[in-house]
Design a protein around this motif. Structure first.
Motif, PDB file in Angstrom:
ATOM      1  N   GLY A   1      26.147 -28.736 -24.531  1.00  0.00           N
ATOM      2  CA  GLY A   1      27.350 -28.020 -24.953  1.00  0.00           C
ATOM      3  C   GLY A   1      27.182 -27.296 -26.274  1.00  0.00           C
ATOM      4  O   GLY A   1      28.174 -26.864 -26.868  1.00  0.00           O
ATOM      5  N   LYS A   2      25.927 -27.133 -26.721  1.00  0.00           N
ATOM      6  CA  LYS A   2      25.668 -26.489 -28.011  1.00  0.00           C
ATOM      7  C   LYS A   2      24.488 -25.538 -27.878  1.00  0.00           C
ATOM      8  O   LYS A   2      23.549 -25.824 -27.135  1.00  0.00           O
TER       9      LYS A   2
ATOM     10  N   LEU B   1      26.883 -17.655 -18.508  1.00  0.00           N
ATOM     11  CA  LEU B   1      25.987 -17.257 -19.593  1.00  0.00           C
ATOM     12  C   LEU B   1      25.843 -18.372 -20.631  1.00  0.00           C
ATOM     13  O   LEU B   1      24.726 -18.670 -21.077  1.00  0.00           O
ATOM     14  N   PHE B   2      26.957 -19.013 -21.000  1.00  0.00           N
ATOM     15  CA  PHE B   2      26.863 -20.093 -21.988  1.00  0.00           C
ATOM     16  C   PHE B   2      25.978 -21.215 -21.452  1.00  0.00           C
ATOM     17  O   PHE B   2      25.151 -21.765 -22.185  1.00  0.00           O
ATOM     18  N   GLU B   3      26.134 -21.548 -20.192  1.00  0.00           N
ATOM     19  CA  GLU B   3      25.322 -22.616 -19.597  1.00  0.00           C
ATOM     20  C   GLU B   3      23.843 -22.238 -19.589  1.00  0.00           C
ATOM     21  O   GLU B   3      22.970 -23.095 -19.808  1.00  0.00           O
ATOM     22  N   GLN B   4      23.542 -20.956 -19.336  1.00  0.00           N
ATOM     23  CA  GLN B   4      22.147 -20.515 -19.368  1.00  0.00           C
ATOM     24  C   GLN B   4      21.558 -20.681 -20.765  1.00  0.00           C
ATOM     25  O   GLN B   4      20.440 -21.176 -20.928  1.00  0.00           O
ATOM     26  N   LEU B   5      22.326 -20.294 -21.787  1.00  0.00           N
ATOM     27  CA  LEU B   5      21.851 -20.412 -23.174  1.00  0.00           C
ATOM     28  C   LEU B   5      21.678 -21.875 -23.559  1.00  0.00           C
ATOM     29  O   LEU B   5      20.751 -22.235 -24.292  1.00  0.00           O
ATOM     30  N   ASP B   6      22.564 -22.716 -23.051  1.00  0.00           N
ATOM     31  CA  ASP B   6      22.506 -24.152 -23.341  1.00  0.00           C
ATOM     32  C   ASP B   6      21.287 -24.800 -22.690  1.00  0.00           C
ATOM     33  O   ASP B   6      20.909 -25.919 -23.025  1.00  0.00           O
ATOM     34  N   GLY B   7      20.657 -24.078 -21.769  1.00  0.00           N
ATOM     35  CA  GLY B   7      19.467 -24.607 -21.101  1.00  0.00           C
ATOM     36  C   GLY B   7      18.173 -24.332 -21.851  1.00  0.00           C
ATOM     37  O   GLY B   7      17.102 -24.749 -21.411  1.00  0.00           O
ATOM     38  N   PHE B   8      18.268 -23.644 -22.985  1.00  0.00           N
ATOM     39  CA  PHE B   8      17.087 -23.378 -23.809  1.00  0.00           C
ATOM     40  C   PHE B   8      17.161 -24.205 -25.086  1.00  0.00           C
ATOM     41  O   PHE B   8      18.207 -24.697 -25.472  1.00  0.00           O
ATOM     42  N   GLY B   9      16.031 -24.329 -25.758  1.00  0.00           N
ATOM     43  CA  GLY B   9      16.001 -25.075 -27.004  1.00  0.00           C
ATOM     44  C   GLY B   9      15.635 -26.531 -26.804  1.00  0.00           C
ATOM     45  O   GLY B   9      15.380 -26.989 -25.687  1.00  0.00           O
TER      46      GLY B   9
ATOM     47  N   SER C   1      25.062 -12.225 -35.271  1.00  0.00           N
ATOM     48  CA  SER C   1      26.277 -12.642 -35.991  1.00  0.00           C
ATOM     49  C   SER C   1      26.474 -14.149 -35.882  1.00  0.00           C
ATOM     50  O   SER C   1      27.605 -14.643 -35.881  1.00  0.00           O
ATOM     51  N   PHE C   2      25.377 -14.873 -35.790  1.00  0.00           N
ATOM     52  CA  PHE C   2      25.397 -16.299 -35.449  1.00  0.00           C
ATOM     53  C   PHE C   2      26.349 -17.105 -36.336  1.00  0.00           C
ATOM     54  O   PHE C   2      27.145 -17.912 -35.843  1.00  0.00           O
ATOM     55  N   GLU C   3      26.282 -16.908 -37.652  1.00  0.00           N
ATOM     56  CA  GLU C   3      27.054 -17.734 -38.573  1.00  0.00           C
ATOM     57  C   GLU C   3      28.560 -17.592 -38.372  1.00  0.00           C
ATOM     58  O   GLU C   3      29.313 -18.525 -38.659  1.00  0.00           O
ATOM     59  N   LYS C   4      29.010 -16.449 -37.879  1.00  0.00           N
ATOM     60  CA  LYS C   4      30.446 -16.236 -37.685  1.00  0.00           C
ATOM     61  C   LYS C   4      30.995 -17.079 -36.547  1.00  0.00           C
ATOM     62  O   LYS C   4      32.207 -17.282 -36.450  1.00  0.00           O
ATOM     63  N   PHE C   5      30.111 -17.562 -35.677  1.00  0.00           N
ATOM     64  CA  PHE C   5      30.559 -18.337 -34.511  1.00  0.00           C
ATOM     65  C   PHE C   5      30.145 -19.810 -34.593  1.00  0.00           C
ATOM     66  O   PHE C   5      30.480 -20.583 -33.699  1.00  0.00           O
ATOM     67  N   SER C   6      29.418 -20.176 -35.631  1.00  0.00           N
ATOM     68  CA  SER C   6      28.912 -21.546 -35.713  1.00  0.00           C
ATOM     69  C   SER C   6      30.033 -22.551 -35.948  1.00  0.00           C
ATOM     70  O   SER C   6      31.106 -22.220 -36.465  1.00  0.00           O
ATOM     71  N   ASP C   7      29.767 -23.782 -35.572  1.00  0.00           N
ATOM     72  CA  ASP C   7      30.749 -24.859 -35.679  1.00  0.00           C
ATOM     73  C   ASP C   7      30.781 -25.361 -37.117  1.00  0.00           C
ATOM     74  O   ASP C   7      29.755 -25.816 -37.635  1.00  0.00           O
TER      75      ASP C   7
ATOM     76  N   GLU D   1      33.259 -25.492 -28.225  1.00  0.00           N
ATOM     77  CA  GLU D   1      34.564 -25.575 -28.874  1.00  0.00           C
ATOM     78  C   GLU D   1      34.718 -24.493 -29.951  1.00  0.00           C
ATOM     79  O   GLU D   1      35.765 -23.846 -30.055  1.00  0.00           O
ATOM     80  N   SER D   2      33.675 -24.291 -30.771  1.00  0.00           N
ATOM     81  CA  SER D   2      33.788 -23.294 -31.842  1.00  0.00           C
ATOM     82  C   SER D   2      33.861 -21.884 -31.262  1.00  0.00           C
ATOM     83  O   SER D   2      34.561 -21.015 -31.783  1.00  0.00           O
ATOM     84  N   LEU D   3      33.162 -21.662 -30.155  1.00  0.00           N
ATOM     85  CA  LEU D   3      33.201 -20.348 -29.513  1.00  0.00           C
ATOM     86  C   LEU D   3      34.583 -20.108 -28.888  1.00  0.00           C
ATOM     87  O   LEU D   3      35.130 -19.009 -28.981  1.00  0.00           O
ATOM     88  N   ALA D   4      35.135 -21.159 -28.260  1.00  0.00           N
ATOM     89  CA  ALA D   4      36.462 -21.038 -27.648  1.00  0.00           C
ATOM     90  C   ALA D   4      37.537 -20.799 -28.703  1.00  0.00           C
ATOM     91  O   ALA D   4      38.476 -20.018 -28.490  1.00  0.00           O
ATOM     92  N   LYS D   5      37.404 -21.454 -29.845  1.00  0.00           N
ATOM     93  CA  LYS D   5      38.381 -21.259 -30.916  1.00  0.00           C
ATOM     94  C   LYS D   5      38.371 -19.819 -31.394  1.00  0.00           C
ATOM     95  O   LYS D   5      39.422 -19.215 -31.641  1.00  0.00           O
ATOM     96  N   LYS D   6      37.188 -19.248 -31.511  1.00  0.00           N
ATOM     97  CA  LYS D   6      37.067 -17.852 -31.927  1.00  0.00           C
ATOM     98  C   LYS D   6      37.571 -16.927 -30.813  1.00  0.00           C
ATOM     99  O   LYS D   6      38.212 -15.909 -31.081  1.00  0.00           O
ATOM    100  N   ALA D   7      37.305 -17.288 -29.571  1.00  0.00           N
ATOM    101  CA  ALA D   7      37.642 -16.421 -28.434  1.00  0.00           C
ATOM    102  C   ALA D   7      39.136 -16.308 -28.211  1.00  0.00           C
ATOM    103  O   ALA D   7      39.640 -15.224 -27.877  1.00  0.00           O
TER     104      ALA D   7
END
Length: 215
Positions: A107-108, A93-101, A46-52, A62-68
């Motif tokens: 923060g993205k 979990l967010f920090e773990q995901l931010d460690g990839f890519g 559901s990536f697009e629903k949470f994108s900035d 920020e976009s995730l927090a706004k949705k949350a």
């Protein structure tokens, strides 16, 4: 007014009791029992629903927090809000995901970040080709069939909801979770197997017939 025997002839008036206000129970948050890997799978699909909005292709904190933490509305927005909160509040979990890519700890998170996380978590299945994944699905079909959340009348078949249940449930074995996430992440393979749309259901025989066509 009383009769000769002293018994009152006055009509009995029944005072209606005020009904207690009905309370609508809060929707159950099934995501709290999902594994971190299951949450990542749901976020990716559901990536697009949470994108900035200011940075397409990226989910920012920020976009995730706004949705949350935005006011909840219909059932879809409640689910999205719950998912965003779980990702932010689950242990780092967010920090773990931010460690990839490509860009780490900025923060993205991107589709690449989620894919890299899933590849690590999906173990050997991420290195299998489509034919090998299809064969594994055929060989282990019955193991997934018994996870089917739908009516027992469908016990010879399974569909996408069954695989999603296997991918996200904390009660599924780790190998089932890894395989289900990997299969669900390959939409073209799902279509070849006859599971190209959510309500589709297949038998083990259907999967066997599809195997020779998978490249």
């Amino acid at each position: 007014m009383s009769n000769i025997n002293g018994v009152s002839n006055s009509p009995v008036v029944t005072v209606p009791r005020a009904s207690a206000p009905s309370i609508t129970p809060a929707p159950t948050n099934h995501l709290k029992t999902s594994t971190s890997e299951g949450l990542v799978f749901l976020l990716r699909t559901s990536f697009e629903k949470f994108s900035d909005p200011s940075e397409p292709g990226v989910i920012s904190r920020e976009s995730l927090a706004k949705k949350a933490y935005s006011p909840e509305g219909n059932s879809d927005s409640i689910y999205e809000s719950q998912l965003a909160r779980e990702v932010l509040e689950r242990n780092r979990l967010f920090e773990q995901l931010d460690g990839f890519g490509e860009h780490k700890q900025d923060g993205k998170i991107t589709q690449e970040s989620l894919g890299a996380f899933e590849a690590k978590e999906n173990g050997r299945f991420s290195t299998m080709n489509d034919k090998e994944i299809g064969r594994y699905f055929f060989d282990n079909f019955n193991d997934f069939r018994y996870l089917d959340p739908l009516s027992e009348s469908y016990r010879e078949e399974l569909g996408v909801p069954t695989l999603e249940s296997a991918a996200t449930s904390s009660t599924s074995g780790s190998e089932k979770k890894m395989f289900a996430r990997e299969l669900l992440g390959r939409p073209e393979l799902l279509e070849q197997l006859g599971l190209g749309y959510r309500s589709a259901r297949v038998t083990r025989g259907d999967v066997e017939q599809a195997l020779p066509t998978i490249k």
